[in-house]
Scaffold this active site. Structure first.
Site, PDB file in Angstrom:
ATOM      1  N   ASP A  84      47.393  40.906  48.741  1.00 54.69           N
ATOM      2  CA  ASP A  84      45.941  40.791  48.897  1.00 54.69           C
ATOM      3  C   ASP A  84      45.335  42.067  48.327  1.00 54.69           C
ATOM      4  OD1 ASP A  84      43.334  40.327  49.715  1.00 54.69           O
ATOM      5  OD2 ASP A  84      43.870  39.716  51.750  1.00 54.69           O
ATOM      6  N   ASP A  95      37.949  40.257  45.954  1.00 57.46           N
ATOM      7  CA  ASP A  95      38.940  40.116  47.026  1.00 57.46           C
ATOM      8  C   ASP A  95      39.756  38.875  46.673  1.00 57.46           C
ATOM      9  OD1 ASP A  95      40.325  40.104  49.404  1.00 57.46           O
ATOM     10  OD2 ASP A  95      38.579  39.777  50.685  1.00 57.46           O
ATOM     11  N   HIS A 155      34.707  34.731  53.510  1.00 55.14           N
ATOM     12  CA  HIS A 155      33.529  35.550  53.830  1.00 55.14           C
ATOM     13  C   HIS A 155      32.657  35.767  52.609  1.00 55.14           C
ATOM     14  CE1 HIS A 155      36.013  38.707  51.911  1.00 55.14           C
ATOM     15  NE2 HIS A 155      36.997  38.080  52.524  1.00 55.14           N
ATOM     16  N   HIS A 163      32.988  42.113  53.781  1.00 51.60           N
ATOM     17  CA  HIS A 163      32.867  40.970  54.701  1.00 51.60           C
ATOM     18  C   HIS A 163      31.423  40.883  55.172  1.00 51.60           C
ATOM     19  CE1 HIS A 163      37.192  41.840  54.777  1.00 51.60           C
ATOM     20  NE2 HIS A 163      37.296  40.539  54.845  1.00 51.60           N
ATOM     21  N   GLU A 188      39.674  31.998  51.722  1.00 48.85           N
ATOM     22  CA  GLU A 188      41.067  32.400  51.910  1.00 48.85           C
ATOM     23  C   GLU A 188      41.778  31.628  53.017  1.00 48.85           C
ATOM     24  OE1 GLU A 188      41.670  36.506  53.165  1.00 48.85           O
ATOM     25  OE2 GLU A 188      39.528  36.770  53.438  1.00 48.85           O
ATOM     26  N   GLU A 282      43.765  33.319  48.026  1.00 49.61           N
ATOM     27  CA  GLU A 282      42.353  33.714  48.080  1.00 49.61           C
ATOM     28  C   GLU A 282      41.782  33.948  46.683  1.00 49.61           C
ATOM     29  OE1 GLU A 282      41.599  37.497  50.032  1.00 49.61           O
ATOM     30  OE2 GLU A 282      39.495  36.970  50.357  1.00 49.61           O
TER      31      GLU A 282
HETATM   32 CO    CO Z   1      39.146  38.358  51.945  1.00 53.96          CO
END
Ligand code: CO
Length: 296
Positions: A84, A95, A155, A163, A188, A282
């Site tokens: 990640d 992200d 998010h 976030h 995600e 994600e």
């Molecule tokens: Co994330």
């Protein structure tokens, strides 16, 4: 100031390439810390800063494991590793994550997380309710014989905050919030063989500036200045701080003091409550009128 989608997209290209690169450095028998540092160097060499430290969470760990300074962990033959990562161009953050599965035993779990992400993305458009996206993710997981992790989710991403604004559940949580055209979000799905929930573990290596109370010791004052200068309000790893301060003992003590006086938020490793295997996929995307544009 006008939102600069081109900067987001250039950070997106770097993060996408970094995930591909990660697959080449995550190999059984290698040290996890070497993989993390190689991936972080890749992002820096491409001209981006880090949106947060590279997370390499293994097996029942769902998120927030970034190797510690001199981490001894060796990548095992059967490890399921969630990569990640996020790149940052100025204040534009991405992200994204893939799961590297080194043994075919868990490839169906990984496939389920990828399929869930793909199905969720196919539903994205302005006006779409977040609970509908969650329902789609949960349906895909169930069809594959697995559960979603209900207390983790996607998010919104703003320039200051990874976030922000909207929470995108991995199940139908009844939240009728609608996605807005032009907004940046990360979806995600976390899929597991366990009970479908995570809890805080004791391993803690990720911190984020939260306040600027004046610390008592000189070491903690030095650490505070380093954070403000080098990491700003973006999450950082203990090993980054140790490199900055040059001495492991001093860095650890200084960070502990900053936590005590309320200057740092902490992100302990998140572990699946039933010790189930966890896979995550994600992507960051831009919501458009009729669909979305994938950034990572
Ligand atoms: Co994330």
């Amino acid at each position: 100031m006008e939102y600069d989608y081109e900067k987001l997209k250039s950070a997106g290209r770097v993060s996408k390439d970094a995930l591909l690169y990660a697959r080449t450095v995550i190999k059984p028998g290698r040290r996890l810390i070497d993989a993390a540092e190689q991936i972080e160097k890749f992002i820096a060499d491409k001209g981006c800063k880090h949106a947060f430290p590279v997370n390499l969470s293994t097996n029942e760990q769902a998120a927030h494991y970034t190797p510690e300074f001199d981490d001894a962990r060796i990548i095992g033959e059967k490890d399921v590793i969630k990569v990640d990562l996020g790149a940052r161009k100025d204040t534009y953050l991405t992200d994204c994550a893939v799961t590297v599965c080194l043994d075919s035993e868990y490839s169906s779990l990984v496939d389920a997380s990828e399929k869930a992400l793909e199905n969720a993305i196919s539903m994205v458009k302005a006006g779409r309710k977040v609970t509908e996206i969650g329902a789609e993710i949960e349906k895909t997981a169930k069809q594959s014989g697995f559960k979603v992790i209900r207390n983790l989710g996607g998010h919104g991403i703003s320039q200051e905050d990874l976030h922000a604004n909207v929470f995108i559940p991995n199940f139908a949580n009844g939240d009728n919030t609608a996605l807005e055209e032009g907004s940046v979000i990360a979806i995600e799905p976390f899929i597991t063989t366990g009970i479908g929930s995570v809890t805080d573990g004791s391993f803690l290596q990720i911190f984020q500036l939260a306040s600027d109370n004046t610390p008592r010791s000189t070491d903690a004052r030095e650490a505070q200045a380093i954070i403000e200068r080098e990491f700003s309000t973006y999450p950082f790893a203990m090993r980054w701080m140790i490199k900055q301060m040059g001495q492991e003992f001093r860095a650890r003590k200084a960070v502990a003091e900053l936590i005590t006086i309320g200057n740092l938020d902490t992100f302990p490793v998140l572990v699946e409550k039933g010790n189930g295997m966890v896979a995550q996929s994600e992507k960051t995307l831009i919501v458009t009128k009729d669909a979305c544009e994938i950034v990572t």
